[in-house]
Design an enzyme around this catalytic site. Structure first.
Site, PDB file in Angstrom:
ATOM      1  CD  GLU A   1      -2.815  -1.023   2.477  1.00 38.43           C
ATOM      2  OE1 GLU A   1      -4.030  -0.814   2.349  1.00 38.43           O
ATOM      3  OE2 GLU A   1      -2.255  -1.215   3.577  1.00 38.43           O
TER       4      GLU A   1
ATOM      5  CB  ILE B   1      -8.662   5.894   6.364  1.00 38.03           C
ATOM      6  CG1 ILE B   1      -9.508   4.902   7.159  1.00 38.03           C
ATOM      7  CG2 ILE B   1      -8.120   5.272   5.094  1.00 38.03           C
ATOM      8  CD1 ILE B   1     -10.736   4.381   6.407  1.00 38.03           C
ATOM      9  CD  GLU B   2      -9.145   4.390  11.352  1.00 37.65           C
ATOM     10  OE1 GLU B   2      -9.845   3.392  11.576  1.00 37.65           O
ATOM     11  OE2 GLU B   2      -8.142   4.351  10.603  1.00 37.65           O
TER      12      GLU B   2
ATOM     13  CE  LYS C   1      -6.327   1.959   1.624  1.00 38.80           C
ATOM     14  NZ  LYS C   1      -5.407   1.529   2.678  1.00 38.80           N
TER      15      LYS C   1
END
Length: 124
Positions: free
Chosen positions: A21, A72-73, A99
């Site tokens: 990622e 993502i937080e 996402k």
């Protein structure tokens, strides 16, 4: 409080906990709901009395694309903080961040957070 909506913002950023990622930017989809007082703009028809939607969308896209987070937080928290710091008329920010295909057999994963300007930050 009134609300400005900006939906369907797409950015590509490096985000994730796995090595793969972190190798290539991935799409992130965002929706914003910005709480503010729209009466002055409605009464004057003056852009300076409201939030510039294009500028906000451009800023959020640029900030996300320049970011490097695992979660993502963390990205969502950072974006809300930047919006409240950059746009004094914004009293609250509700951000939905998705996402796509983060989990192979799931279309989307995501979250929604809402942050408000601290009472000491309010302009009288």
């Amino acid at each position: 409080m009134d609300t400005i909506h900006i939906r369907g913002i797409r950015a590509h950023c490096l985000i994730g906990v796995f090595d793969w990622e972190k190798q290539a930017p991935q799409p992130i989809d965002m929706d914003l709901a910005i709480g503010c007082d729209l009466r002055p703009a409605g009464q004057t028809d003056d852009l300076k009395q409201t939030l510039d939607y294009k500028a906000m969308a451009d800023d959020v896209t640029a900030w996300a694309q320049a970011s490097r987070f695992e979660l993502i937080e963390a990205l969502a928290e950072s974006l809300c903080d930047k919006l409240l710091q950059t746009y004094p008329l914004a009293q609250s920010v509700r951000l939905t961040l998705m996402k796509p295909h983060a989990v192979p057999y799931v279309d989307n994963v995501g979250l929604t957070i809402e942050r408000q300007r601290a009472q000491s930050d309010h302009k009288n």
